[in-house]
Design an enzyme around this catalytic site. Sequence first.
Site, PDB file in Angstrom:
ATOM      1  N   ASP A 112      43.516  12.790 -43.829  1.00 45.55           N
ATOM      2  CA  ASP A 112      44.604  13.150 -44.974  1.00 45.55           C
ATOM      3  C   ASP A 112      44.479  14.721 -44.874  1.00 45.55           C
ATOM      4  O   ASP A 112      43.463  15.342 -44.378  1.00 45.55           O
ATOM      5  CB  ASP A 112      44.353  12.467 -46.111  1.00 45.55           C
TER       6      ASP A 112
ATOM      7  N   ASP B  92      44.974   2.417 -47.173  1.00 42.96           N
ATOM      8  CA  ASP B  92      43.617   3.155 -47.296  1.00 42.96           C
ATOM      9  C   ASP B  92      43.528   2.965 -48.939  1.00 42.96           C
ATOM     10  O   ASP B  92      44.365   3.308 -49.605  1.00 42.96           O
ATOM     11  CB  ASP B  92      43.399   4.421 -46.801  1.00 42.96           C
TER      12      ASP B  92
HETATM   13  N1  PRF Z   1      49.779  12.533 -49.996  1.00 41.59           N
HETATM   14  C1  PRF Z   1      48.819  12.754 -49.362  1.00 41.59           C
HETATM   15  N2  PRF Z   1      47.822  12.028 -49.489  1.00 41.59           N
HETATM   16  C2  PRF Z   1      47.709  10.771 -50.414  1.00 41.59           C
HETATM   17  C3  PRF Z   1      48.824  10.589 -51.321  1.00 41.59           C
HETATM   18  C4  PRF Z   1      50.016  11.347 -50.949  1.00 41.59           C
HETATM   19  O1  PRF Z   1      51.039  11.349 -51.465  1.00 41.59           O
HETATM   20  C5  PRF Z   1      48.600   9.426 -52.231  1.00 41.59           C
HETATM   21  C6  PRF Z   1      49.529   8.965 -53.129  1.00 41.59           C
HETATM   22  N3  PRF Z   1      49.128   7.485 -53.137  1.00 41.59           N
HETATM   23  C7  PRF Z   1      47.289   9.126 -51.535  1.00 41.59           C
HETATM   24  N4  PRF Z   1      46.701   9.995 -50.679  1.00 41.59           N
HETATM   25  N5  PRF Z   1      48.692  13.604 -48.504  1.00 41.59           N
END
Ligand code: PRF
Length: 375
Positions: free
Chosen positions: A92, A271
């Site tokens: 992420d 996830d």
């Molecule tokens: N953006 C990013 N990671 C995430 C989310 C998002 O909106 C969410 C929302 N449930 C979880 N992880 N970059």
Amino acid sequence: MNFLLEKTTDNSRARAGVITTDHGKIETPIFMPVGTAGSVKGIHTRDIRDDIKAEIILGNTYHLYLRPGIDVIEKAGGLHKFNGWDRPILTDSGGFQVFSLGDLRKLTEEGARFQSHIDGSYHQFTPESVMDIQRSIGADIMMAFDECTPGDADYDYAKKSMELTRRWLDRCFKRFNSTEPKYGYSQSLFPIVQGATYADLRRQSVAHVRNFDANGYAIGGLSVGETEEEMYEMTEVVTADLPQDKPRYLMGVGTPVNILEGIHRGVDMFDCVMPTRNGRNGMLFTSEGIINIRNQKWENDHSPIDPNGTSFVDQYSKAYLRHLVISKEMLGAQIASQHNLAFYLWLVKTAREKILGGDFVSWKNEMVLKLKHRL
Ligand code: PRF
């Protein structure tokens, strides 16, 4: 990376497919255990692979950048070498983690300024720096830098936020396309659809991300305070407009029921910290329903945690696990996490088999009833 769509369903948008990366194949629908700081909390790599049977795990740009730091990961030769997981990794981008910091962050056109939750030091993430960091981590799948719009945002805020994410995406792809992988295998960049609970904003966001012909697309900004009905409705709006021949990833979702309903609406990847985090607190997801293992009623229940479970930890008794969790023994958190992850992987694997066999919807409806049940 490529995606083969193997099977679609008549009475549902559920799909089965295979993603091929340089670190191996991922059969979809799939659940990805979260390894925030480079480890899936409490679980050995061997058990993630051989017992839980995960095919891909997550890492977090935000956490790995702050600690151990990108220079350490680069000197190790990338995250796969550092943590010993030789299968696919998705990272992420930090957009969501920075958003979770609340008062400790400030968004500008340039990026996000934030204070470390570890020592209060000041840092800035930009779309460019987040691409560079994910190149250094060596994720097979990198995520675009986005603002995760809160679920209760008003229309004006949601529109401005979605447009900022859109401009950031252009900068992400520009940097991604002008840099190379560092460790000899290929990396993909997934854009993230935002737009809160407004169908027209979601559609505009999808129309923009489609310009990039990416290897996959993510749906962000859900499970962040909106109702479950809104989450399902927005998921439907987005999957209706995304390309059929690319994987779709619903970020940070969710309960076992949310996952089945997401699959039904055309999502391929999920996830969530729920199996590990709730497991550490004594909440177990089983094929018969939800168990709070701290409950007195299990004190002398010497039957297995989950008689139908697929993990070796399922042979431990409820009474023993209850004792471990209540005594705050490390092993209690480990067993509960491992059980829950094995259950999540069993759930998506079975969903896949049902899709391939053509009877997904009836099985899904039956499972949803069971999974809402508290034992
Ligand atoms: N953006 C990013 N990671 C995430 C989310 C998002 O909106 C969410 C929302 N449930 C979880 N992880 N970059």
